[in-house]
Structures are given as structure tokens and as C-alpha cells.
Design a protein around this motif. Structure first.
Motif, PDB file in Angstrom:
ATOM      1  N   GLY A 258      12.838  -5.841 -44.370  1.00  0.00           N
ATOM      2  CA  GLY A 258      12.797  -5.670 -42.925  1.00  0.00           C
ATOM      3  C   GLY A 258      11.557  -6.220 -42.236  1.00  0.00           C
ATOM      4  O   GLY A 258      11.475  -6.176 -41.014  1.00  0.00           O
ATOM      5  N   THR A 259      10.601  -6.737 -42.985  1.00  0.00           N
ATOM      6  CA  THR A 259       9.405  -7.287 -42.358  1.00  0.00           C
ATOM      7  C   THR A 259       9.680  -8.706 -41.846  1.00  0.00           C
ATOM      8  O   THR A 259      10.471  -9.451 -42.414  1.00  0.00           O
ATOM      9  CB  THR A 259       8.206  -7.337 -43.340  1.00  0.00           C
ATOM     10  OG1 THR A 259       8.563  -8.135 -44.459  1.00  0.00           O
ATOM     11  CG2 THR A 259       7.810  -5.946 -43.777  1.00  0.00           C
ATOM     12  N   VAL A 260       9.015  -9.057 -40.760  1.00  0.00           N
ATOM     13  CA  VAL A 260       9.147 -10.392 -40.181  1.00  0.00           C
ATOM     14  C   VAL A 260       8.280 -11.350 -40.991  1.00  0.00           C
ATOM     15  O   VAL A 260       7.068 -11.159 -41.109  1.00  0.00           O
ATOM     16  CB  VAL A 260       8.726 -10.397 -38.698  1.00  0.00           C
ATOM     17  CG1 VAL A 260       8.764 -11.819 -38.147  1.00  0.00           C
ATOM     18  CG2 VAL A 260       9.616  -9.479 -37.886  1.00  0.00           C
TER      19      VAL A 260
ATOM     20  N   GLN B 173      13.199  -8.748 -32.978  1.00  0.00           N
ATOM     21  CA  GLN B 173      14.315  -8.967 -32.058  1.00  0.00           C
ATOM     22  C   GLN B 173      14.256 -10.372 -31.471  1.00  0.00           C
ATOM     23  O   GLN B 173      13.199 -10.844 -31.077  1.00  0.00           O
ATOM     24  CB  GLN B 173      14.268  -7.942 -30.913  1.00  0.00           C
ATOM     25  CG  GLN B 173      14.483  -6.525 -31.356  1.00  0.00           C
ATOM     26  CD  GLN B 173      15.855  -6.345 -31.966  1.00  0.00           C
ATOM     27  OE1 GLN B 173      16.860  -6.729 -31.382  1.00  0.00           O
ATOM     28  NE2 GLN B 173      15.905  -5.773 -33.153  1.00  0.00           N
ATOM     29  N   PRO B 174      15.397 -11.058 -31.425  1.00  0.00           N
ATOM     30  CA  PRO B 174      15.411 -12.396 -30.819  1.00  0.00           C
ATOM     31  C   PRO B 174      15.100 -12.314 -29.329  1.00  0.00           C
ATOM     32  O   PRO B 174      15.329 -11.280 -28.698  1.00  0.00           O
ATOM     33  CB  PRO B 174      16.847 -12.877 -31.051  1.00  0.00           C
ATOM     34  CG  PRO B 174      17.646 -11.672 -31.320  1.00  0.00           C
ATOM     35  CD  PRO B 174      16.712 -10.631 -31.866  1.00  0.00           C
ATOM     36  N   TRP B 175      14.563 -13.379 -28.784  1.00  0.00           N
ATOM     37  CA  TRP B 175      14.260 -13.389 -27.352  1.00  0.00           C
ATOM     38  C   TRP B 175      14.524 -14.765 -26.762  1.00  0.00           C
ATOM     39  O   TRP B 175      14.584 -15.756 -27.450  1.00  0.00           O
ATOM     40  CB  TRP B 175      12.834 -12.937 -27.071  1.00  0.00           C
ATOM     41  CG  TRP B 175      11.770 -13.814 -27.661  1.00  0.00           C
ATOM     42  CD1 TRP B 175      11.197 -13.690 -28.881  1.00  0.00           C
ATOM     43  CD2 TRP B 175      11.167 -14.946 -27.058  1.00  0.00           C
ATOM     44  NE1 TRP B 175      10.272 -14.684 -29.073  1.00  0.00           N
ATOM     45  CE2 TRP B 175      10.231 -15.471 -27.961  1.00  0.00           C
ATOM     46  CE3 TRP B 175      11.320 -15.573 -25.833  1.00  0.00           C
ATOM     47  CZ2 TRP B 175       9.463 -16.590 -27.691  1.00  0.00           C
ATOM     48  CZ3 TRP B 175      10.546 -16.693 -25.557  1.00  0.00           C
ATOM     49  CH2 TRP B 175       9.626 -17.172 -26.480  1.00  0.00           C
ATOM     50  N   GLU B 176      14.684 -14.748 -25.448  1.00  0.00           N
ATOM     51  CA  GLU B 176      14.907 -15.974 -24.689  1.00  0.00           C
ATOM     52  C   GLU B 176      14.318 -15.781 -23.299  1.00  0.00           C
ATOM     53  O   GLU B 176      14.437 -14.710 -22.704  1.00  0.00           O
ATOM     54  CB  GLU B 176      16.404 -16.261 -24.585  1.00  0.00           C
ATOM     55  CG  GLU B 176      16.722 -17.541 -23.860  1.00  0.00           C
ATOM     56  CD  GLU B 176      18.203 -17.865 -23.896  1.00  0.00           C
ATOM     57  OE1 GLU B 176      18.759 -18.112 -22.807  1.00  0.00           O
ATOM     58  OE2 GLU B 176      18.788 -17.856 -24.997  1.00  0.00           O
ATOM     59  N   ILE B 177      13.670 -16.835 -22.785  1.00  0.00           N
ATOM     60  CA  ILE B 177      13.101 -16.777 -21.441  1.00  0.00           C
ATOM     61  C   ILE B 177      13.252 -18.149 -20.792  1.00  0.00           C
ATOM     62  O   ILE B 177      13.191 -19.173 -21.462  1.00  0.00           O
ATOM     63  CB  ILE B 177      11.612 -16.337 -21.480  1.00  0.00           C
ATOM     64  CG1 ILE B 177      11.078 -16.121 -20.068  1.00  0.00           C
ATOM     65  CG2 ILE B 177      10.764 -17.328 -22.250  1.00  0.00           C
ATOM     66  CD1 ILE B 177       9.740 -15.434 -20.019  1.00  0.00           C
ATOM     67  N   GLN B 178      13.482 -18.144 -19.486  1.00  0.00           N
ATOM     68  CA  GLN B 178      13.568 -19.383 -18.710  1.00  0.00           C
ATOM     69  C   GLN B 178      12.391 -19.427 -17.746  1.00  0.00           C
ATOM     70  O   GLN B 178      12.019 -18.411 -17.164  1.00  0.00           O
ATOM     71  CB  GLN B 178      14.879 -19.435 -17.942  1.00  0.00           C
ATOM     72  CG  GLN B 178      16.082 -19.506 -18.841  1.00  0.00           C
ATOM     73  CD  GLN B 178      17.388 -19.584 -18.057  1.00  0.00           C
ATOM     74  OE1 GLN B 178      17.406 -19.761 -16.851  1.00  0.00           O
ATOM     75  NE2 GLN B 178      18.489 -19.454 -18.776  1.00  0.00           N
TER      76      GLN B 178
ATOM     77  N   VAL C 190      13.971 -23.613 -21.100  1.00  0.00           N
ATOM     78  CA  VAL C 190      14.330 -22.345 -21.727  1.00  0.00           C
ATOM     79  C   VAL C 190      13.654 -22.322 -23.096  1.00  0.00           C
ATOM     80  O   VAL C 190      13.590 -23.322 -23.802  1.00  0.00           O
ATOM     81  CB  VAL C 190      15.864 -22.149 -21.840  1.00  0.00           C
ATOM     82  CG1 VAL C 190      16.499 -23.209 -22.704  1.00  0.00           C
ATOM     83  CG2 VAL C 190      16.208 -20.770 -22.324  1.00  0.00           C
ATOM     84  N   SER C 191      13.098 -21.181 -23.436  1.00  0.00           N
ATOM     85  CA  SER C 191      12.444 -20.984 -24.721  1.00  0.00           C
ATOM     86  C   SER C 191      13.129 -19.825 -25.426  1.00  0.00           C
ATOM     87  O   SER C 191      13.371 -18.778 -24.815  1.00  0.00           O
ATOM     88  CB  SER C 191      10.957 -20.672 -24.496  1.00  0.00           C
ATOM     89  OG  SER C 191      10.325 -20.391 -25.725  1.00  0.00           O
ATOM     90  N   CYS C 192      13.468 -20.013 -26.690  1.00  0.00           N
ATOM     91  CA  CYS C 192      14.078 -18.922 -27.442  1.00  0.00           C
ATOM     92  C   CYS C 192      13.538 -18.935 -28.867  1.00  0.00           C
ATOM     93  O   CYS C 192      13.102 -19.964 -29.373  1.00  0.00           O
ATOM     94  CB  CYS C 192      15.595 -19.001 -27.427  1.00  0.00           C
ATOM     95  SG  CYS C 192      16.265 -20.513 -28.096  1.00  0.00           S
ATOM     96  N   ALA C 193      13.557 -17.769 -29.501  1.00  0.00           N
ATOM     97  CA  ALA C 193      13.052 -17.644 -30.863  1.00  0.00           C
ATOM     98  C   ALA C 193      13.841 -16.586 -31.621  1.00  0.00           C
ATOM     99  O   ALA C 193      14.351 -15.632 -31.033  1.00  0.00           O
ATOM    100  CB  ALA C 193      11.576 -17.274 -30.839  1.00  0.00           C
ATOM    101  N   ARG C 194      13.913 -16.796 -32.915  1.00  0.00           N
ATOM    102  CA  ARG C 194      14.571 -15.864 -33.829  1.00  0.00           C
ATOM    103  C   ARG C 194      13.641 -15.636 -35.016  1.00  0.00           C
ATOM    104  O   ARG C 194      12.970 -16.557 -35.471  1.00  0.00           O
ATOM    105  CB  ARG C 194      15.899 -16.427 -34.346  1.00  0.00           C
ATOM    106  CG  ARG C 194      16.902 -16.813 -33.276  1.00  0.00           C
ATOM    107  CD  ARG C 194      17.465 -15.588 -32.577  1.00  0.00           C
ATOM    108  NE  ARG C 194      18.455 -15.923 -31.570  1.00  0.00           N
ATOM    109  CZ  ARG C 194      18.199 -16.061 -30.277  1.00  0.00           C
ATOM    110  NH1 ARG C 194      16.969 -15.936 -29.833  1.00  0.00           N
ATOM    111  NH2 ARG C 194      19.160 -16.329 -29.426  1.00  0.00           N
ATOM    112  N   ALA C 195      13.634 -14.426 -35.512  1.00  0.00           N
ATOM    113  CA  ALA C 195      12.777 -14.088 -36.648  1.00  0.00           C
ATOM    114  C   ALA C 195      13.493 -14.343 -37.964  1.00  0.00           C
ATOM    115  O   ALA C 195      14.703 -14.170 -38.075  1.00  0.00           O
ATOM    116  CB  ALA C 195      12.373 -12.627 -36.576  1.00  0.00           C
ATOM    117  N   HIS C 196      12.728 -14.756 -38.956  1.00  0.00           N
ATOM    118  CA  HIS C 196      13.208 -14.813 -40.339  1.00  0.00           C
ATOM    119  C   HIS C 196      12.707 -13.511 -40.964  1.00  0.00           C
ATOM    120  O   HIS C 196      11.503 -13.298 -41.084  1.00  0.00           O
ATOM    121  CB  HIS C 196      12.612 -16.024 -41.049  1.00  0.00           C
ATOM    122  CG  HIS C 196      13.055 -16.167 -42.458  1.00  0.00           C
ATOM    123  ND1 HIS C 196      13.553 -17.334 -42.953  1.00  0.00           N
ATOM    124  CD2 HIS C 196      13.101 -15.290 -43.487  1.00  0.00           C
ATOM    125  CE1 HIS C 196      13.864 -17.173 -44.217  1.00  0.00           C
ATOM    126  NE2 HIS C 196      13.589 -15.934 -44.557  1.00  0.00           N
TER     127      HIS C 196
END
Length: 53
Positions: free
Chosen positions: A38-40, A8-13, A27-33
Motif C-alpha cells: 500500500g505504500t506509494v 489518490q489520482p489527481w487532475e487539475i486544469q 491539464v495535469s494529471c498523475a497516478r501513483a504506482h
């Protein structure tokens, strides 16, 4: 850190203190490939300075 295997993507400040004593808002955010099964495979992210002025 339960979000890591979920993909799941996430974001935090948050704020970072610099050596000169000032604080910067970031702000930091990340997305999975994610693979077709279905595995990350890996995460891609960025930390961006949001401080104005």
C-alpha cells in the motif's frame, strides 16, 4: 499537497502564460504506482496542452 501520501489520482486544469504573452490551457494529471503493502513507490504524470486553434 495532502494527496501525495494518499496515492489518490489527481487532475487539475490551469493556464500557463508563454513568453510571447499568449496563454495556453493545460491539464495535469498523475497516478501513483503503489506497492503490494500500500505504500506509494512513485508518481507518474503528464501535462497536456488543451488549447485549440
Amino acid at each position: 499537497m495532502q494527496w501525495i501520501p494518499s496515492g489518490q489520482p489527481w487532475e487539475i486544469q490551469f493556464q500557463i502564460a508563454w513568453p510571447d504573452g499568449t496563454y495556453r490551457s493545460v491539464v495535469s494529471c498523475a497516478r501513483a504506482h503503489i506497492a503490494s503493502d500500500g505504500t506509494v513507490l512513485r508518481w507518474f504524470g503528464v501535462i497536456s496542452d488543451q488549447t485549440t486553434g
